[in-house]
Scaffold this motif. Structure first.
Motif, PDB file in Angstrom:
ATOM      1  N   LEU A 118       0.732  -0.996   0.096  1.00 32.21           N
ATOM      2  CA  LEU A 118      -0.060   0.336   0.043  1.00 32.21           C
ATOM      3  C   LEU A 118       0.639   0.936   0.282  1.00 32.21           C
ATOM      4  N   GLN A 119       0.591   1.934  -1.173  1.00 34.07           N
ATOM      5  CA  GLN A 119       1.416   3.469  -1.048  1.00 34.07           C
ATOM      6  C   GLN A 119       0.670   4.681  -0.249  1.00 34.07           C
ATOM      7  N   SER A 120      -0.479   4.781  -1.079  1.00 33.65           N
ATOM      8  CA  SER A 120      -1.298   6.217  -0.906  1.00 33.65           C
ATOM      9  C   SER A 120      -3.094   5.579  -1.359  1.00 33.65           C
ATOM     10  N   VAL A 121      -3.650   6.959  -0.664  1.00 33.88           N
ATOM     11  CA  VAL A 121      -5.087   6.608  -1.294  1.00 33.88           C
ATOM     12  C   VAL A 121      -5.778   8.140  -1.529  1.00 33.88           C
ATOM     13  N   THR A 122      -6.095   8.300  -2.660  1.00 38.64           N
ATOM     14  CA  THR A 122      -6.597   9.563  -2.930  1.00 38.64           C
ATOM     15  C   THR A 122      -8.321   9.560  -3.224  1.00 38.64           C
ATOM     16  N   ILE A 123      -8.928  11.061  -2.617  1.00 43.47           N
ATOM     17  CA  ILE A 123     -10.575  11.209  -3.232  1.00 43.47           C
ATOM     18  C   ILE A 123     -10.415  11.960  -3.966  1.00 43.47           C
ATOM     19  N   PRO A 124     -11.172  11.039  -5.895  1.00 43.73           N
ATOM     20  CA  PRO A 124     -10.556  11.745  -7.293  1.00 43.73           C
ATOM     21  C   PRO A 124     -11.962  13.064  -7.267  1.00 43.73           C
ATOM     22  N   GLY A 125     -11.973  14.159  -7.962  1.00 44.32           N
ATOM     23  CA  GLY A 125     -12.423  15.657  -8.321  1.00 44.32           C
ATOM     24  C   GLY A 125     -11.718  16.644  -6.599  1.00 44.32           C
ATOM     25  N   VAL A 126     -10.930  16.157  -6.140  1.00 45.31           N
ATOM     26  CA  VAL A 126     -10.982  17.121  -4.844  1.00 45.31           C
ATOM     27  C   VAL A 126      -9.627  17.135  -4.499  1.00 45.31           C
ATOM     28  N   ASN A 127      -8.912  17.469  -4.305  1.00 45.14           N
ATOM     29  CA  ASN A 127      -7.729  17.305  -3.605  1.00 45.14           C
ATOM     30  C   ASN A 127      -7.139  17.252  -2.223  1.00 45.14           C
ATOM     31  N   GLN A 128      -7.536  16.463  -2.199  1.00 45.12           N
ATOM     32  CA  GLN A 128      -7.784  15.232  -1.437  1.00 45.12           C
ATOM     33  C   GLN A 128      -6.376  13.643  -1.034  1.00 45.12           C
ATOM     34  N   THR A 129      -5.363  13.914  -0.545  1.00 47.03           N
ATOM     35  CA  THR A 129      -3.831  12.884  -0.883  1.00 47.03           C
ATOM     36  C   THR A 129      -4.336  12.307   0.717  1.00 47.03           C
ATOM     37  N   SER A 130      -3.711  11.095   0.640  1.00 46.65           N
ATOM     38  CA  SER A 130      -3.630   9.769   2.452  1.00 46.65           C
ATOM     39  C   SER A 130      -2.287  10.704   3.050  1.00 46.65           C
ATOM     40  N   ASN A 131      -1.767  10.802   4.287  1.00 47.48           N
ATOM     41  CA  ASN A 131      -0.602  10.906   4.820  1.00 47.48           C
ATOM     42  C   ASN A 131       0.409  10.415   3.933  1.00 47.48           C
ATOM     43  N   PRO A 132       1.813  10.596   4.203  1.00 45.44           N
ATOM     44  CA  PRO A 132       2.746   9.924   3.000  1.00 45.44           C
ATOM     45  C   PRO A 132       3.230   8.550   4.119  1.00 45.44           C
ATOM     46  N   GLU A 133       2.644   8.620   5.688  1.00 50.82           N
ATOM     47  CA  GLU A 133       3.280   7.277   5.604  1.00 50.82           C
ATOM     48  C   GLU A 133       1.963   6.649   7.206  1.00 50.82           C
ATOM     49  N   GLY A 134       2.716   5.780   7.475  1.00 51.90           N
ATOM     50  CA  GLY A 134       1.382   5.649   8.890  1.00 51.90           C
ATOM     51  C   GLY A 134       0.445   4.653   8.107  1.00 51.90           C
ATOM     52  N   GLU A 135      -0.779   4.852   9.350  1.00 57.67           N
ATOM     53  CA  GLU A 135      -2.307   4.455   8.451  1.00 57.67           C
ATOM     54  C   GLU A 135      -3.092   5.005   7.318  1.00 57.67           C
ATOM     55  N   ILE A 136      -3.412   4.538   6.766  1.00 54.92           N
ATOM     56  CA  ILE A 136      -4.369   4.787   5.809  1.00 54.92           C
ATOM     57  C   ILE A 136      -5.951   5.220   5.983  1.00 54.92           C
ATOM     58  N   VAL A 137      -6.547   6.381   6.759  1.00 50.82           N
ATOM     59  CA  VAL A 137      -7.870   6.165   7.011  1.00 50.82           C
ATOM     60  C   VAL A 137      -9.087   6.597   6.572  1.00 50.82           C
ATOM     61  N   LEU A 138      -9.911   6.387   5.869  1.00 46.17           N
ATOM     62  CA  LEU A 138     -10.864   7.421   5.521  1.00 46.17           C
ATOM     63  C   LEU A 138     -11.594   7.829   6.787  1.00 46.17           C
ATOM     64  N   GLN A 139     -12.263   8.644   6.121  1.00 41.92           N
ATOM     65  CA  GLN A 139     -13.870   8.842   6.871  1.00 41.92           C
ATOM     66  C   GLN A 139     -15.357   8.791   5.723  1.00 41.92           C
ATOM     67  N   ALA A 140     -16.196   7.818   6.437  1.00 37.69           N
ATOM     68  CA  ALA A 140     -17.091   7.845   5.776  1.00 37.69           C
ATOM     69  C   ALA A 140     -18.735   8.515   6.846  1.00 37.69           C
ATOM     70  N   SER A 141     -18.917   8.751   5.286  1.00 41.91           N
ATOM     71  CA  SER A 141     -20.969   8.502   6.667  1.00 41.91           C
ATOM     72  C   SER A 141     -21.422   8.755   5.592  1.00 41.91           C
ATOM     73  N   TYR A 142     -22.392   8.400   6.421  1.00 37.20           N
ATOM     74  CA  TYR A 142     -24.420   8.094   5.646  1.00 37.20           C
ATOM     75  C   TYR A 142     -25.436   8.608   6.287  1.00 37.20           C
ATOM     76  N   ARG A 143     -26.894   8.886   6.165  1.00 38.24           N
ATOM     77  CA  ARG A 143     -27.846   9.529   6.158  1.00 38.24           C
ATOM     78  C   ARG A 143     -27.854   7.829   7.449  1.00 38.24           C
ATOM     79  N   VAL A 144     -29.288   8.318   8.073  1.00 33.20           N
ATOM     80  CA  VAL A 144     -29.032   7.097   9.181  1.00 33.20           C
ATOM     81  C   VAL A 144     -31.062   6.885   9.070  1.00 33.20           C
TER      82      VAL A 144
END
Length: 465
Positions: free
Chosen positions: A272-298
């Motif tokens: 694993l190297q990195s994660v990016t969010i397409p269409g926006v300027n969001q890229t994961s940290n260069p080292e350590g754990e990669i954590v995405l945040q997700a949300s949904y309507r209840v």
């Protein structure tokens, strides 16, 4: 003549005491946690007929001449050797293997015992059902969502919350791991359903909202066409109702628009190297754990601020950059990536509890969660032989036992605990019956001493006719 009579009497009396102790040992051969007694004899005072004399130049020294005046009991010891452990299968039965005593309280009076046949009364209090004395330990307290036991505090009554509820907890973290197949075909434009299915690795996992309702977390992985070592992940909550739940994904925040996709980048070794969010300027940290945040309507919920349905937020961990352990990787082998952990659950009821070797009582709930309830306290003494028996297989402190050193199992010389078992009596019948024979013969011999002395007196009395 009279000395032998009274010596014999002392022998009879004290051998009777020894027989009493042996009889008590034998009567308690099947008493849980019983510790046998042992009688030691010693001689009494001696009458000196003549004293000793030291050597002189003319003759050597002379030893004293003394006649013993009988015997007495030197000590009646309680022998605290380990008794055999017998399995009972009853969860509230606890045996101590090693040193230590359970602590029981009757009001403000403390008692100590090796008998661990406990039970729960109607209030859920852990007690000795034979006398109602309350077993002592430490109740767990919830600190920052964790159940913590403070064993440095004064022990208290232990209450098992039978039938209590464990409230629902929303999923806060979901962890993914394992492998994405490097040889998975890319989905080209205009591909049919079969080609789409072959090029998609679909994962599903159950998560929970704050009400305890379950939702289906669906994460699809597909290769990015024309981009080596890149995969597109698409997150959906409840795919059959995706339009309402409106899943969002971001790095650090989900306030990046209605975006539910991310791009995973691997290096040429498949790590694993990195994660990016397409269409926006969001890229994961260069080292350590990669954590995405997700949300949904209840569903069936309202946000207090705007009246819209409440959005539940949770984290998705893909692992650690550069690691192969508990991390999503890319290799030319069968795909196996899936979610293996989530920390949410629905509401549950306490179904049963168990006690481990440290005396920690753990509650097991119907929703699959385990919670620490309490921990049993153990006491040791500088001189456990100085304890006084108080009945009910209990002991209490004396002025020669020292004060109780109270702590947890396995610390400062305290033994370990075994639940579902009891410590049996340490009485050895072979030894007791052998001692009984020796005691009986000793009693008979002292009786003969009295008879013989009486015969001698009769002879003296018959000198004058």
């Amino acid at each position: 003549m009279m000395r032998s009579l009274y010596s014999g009497v002392s022998g009879l009396q004290n051998h009777q005491t020894r027989m009493d102790v042996i009889g008590n040992n034998i009567s308690n051969v099947n008493t849980t946690g019983f510790k046998r007694g042992r009688v030691n004899f010693q001689d009494m005072i001696s009458q000196q007929l003549s004293g000793s004399a030291k050597p002189t130049e003319e003759k050597g020294g002379v030893n004293p001449k003394e006649v013993g005046l009988g015997m007495t009991v030197a000590a009646i010891d309680t022998v605290f050797t380990q008794g055999n452990l017998q399995s009972t299968g009853i969860s509230t039965d606890v045996a101590i293997q090693g040193n230590g005593f359970f602590i029981e309280k009757n009001g403000e009076n403390s008692f100590y015992t090796r008998a661990g046949a406990f039970g729960v009364d109607k209030n859920g209090t852990l007690v000795n059902p034979a006398n109602g004395y309350k077993v002592q330990g430490w109740m767990a307290r919830e600190l920052n969502g964790e159940m913590v036991i403070q064993s440095a505090a004064t022990p208290t009554d232990i209450t098992i919350p039978i039938g209590s509820k464990d409230p629902a907890k929303a999923t806060q973290n979901v962890n993914f791991a394992c492998n994405l197949n490097k040889n998975t075909p890319e989905i080209q434009e205009g591909a049919n359903e079969a080609e789409i299915a072959k090029g998609t690795w679909n994962t599903e996992f159950k998560i929970y909202d704050s009400f305890g309702n379950s939702h289906l977390l669906n994460v699809n992985f597909t290769r990015v066409p024309g981009e080596p070592n890149q995969w597109r992940g698409a997150v959906q909550i409840d795919p059959d109702n995706a339009e309402f739940t409106q899943t969002r994904v971001g790095i650090g925040t989900t306030d990046v628009g209605e975006n539910s996709e991310f791009i995973v980048q691997f290096d040429n070794t498949g790590t694993l190297q990195s994660v990016t969010i397409p269409g926006v300027n969001q890229t994961s940290n260069p080292e350590g754990e990669i954590v995405l945040q997700a949300s949904y309507r209840v569903p069936d919920s309202r946000d207090g601020e705007n009246g819209e349905p409440y959005r539940q937020t949770f984290n998705i961990s893909l692992g650690t950059i550069g690691s192969q352990i508990n991390t999503v990787t890319q290799s030319a082998s069968q795909s196996s990536t899936k979610a293996f952990y989530q920390d949410g659950y629905t509401m549950g009821y306490l179904e049963r509890f168990q006690i481990d070797s440290t005396g920690t009582i753990t509650g097991i709930y119907s929703n699959g969660t385990n919670r620490t309830i309490a921990q049993l306290a153990l006491a040791t003494f500088t001189n456990q032989g100085g304890l006084e028996k108080s009945g009910d297989t209990n002991f209490k402190e004396s002025i020669n036992s020292g004060i109780a050193n109270i702590g947890v199992s396995g610390v400062a010389g305290k033994g370990s605990l075994l639940a579902g078992a009891l410590e049996m009596s340490n009485v050895d019948l072979t030894e007791q019956f052998t001692d009984m024979i020796v005691t009986q013969r000793g009693f008979q011999s002292n009786a003969k001493t009295i008879q013989t002395a009486d015969t001698l007196l009769e002879t003296v009395l018959s000198l004058k006719r």
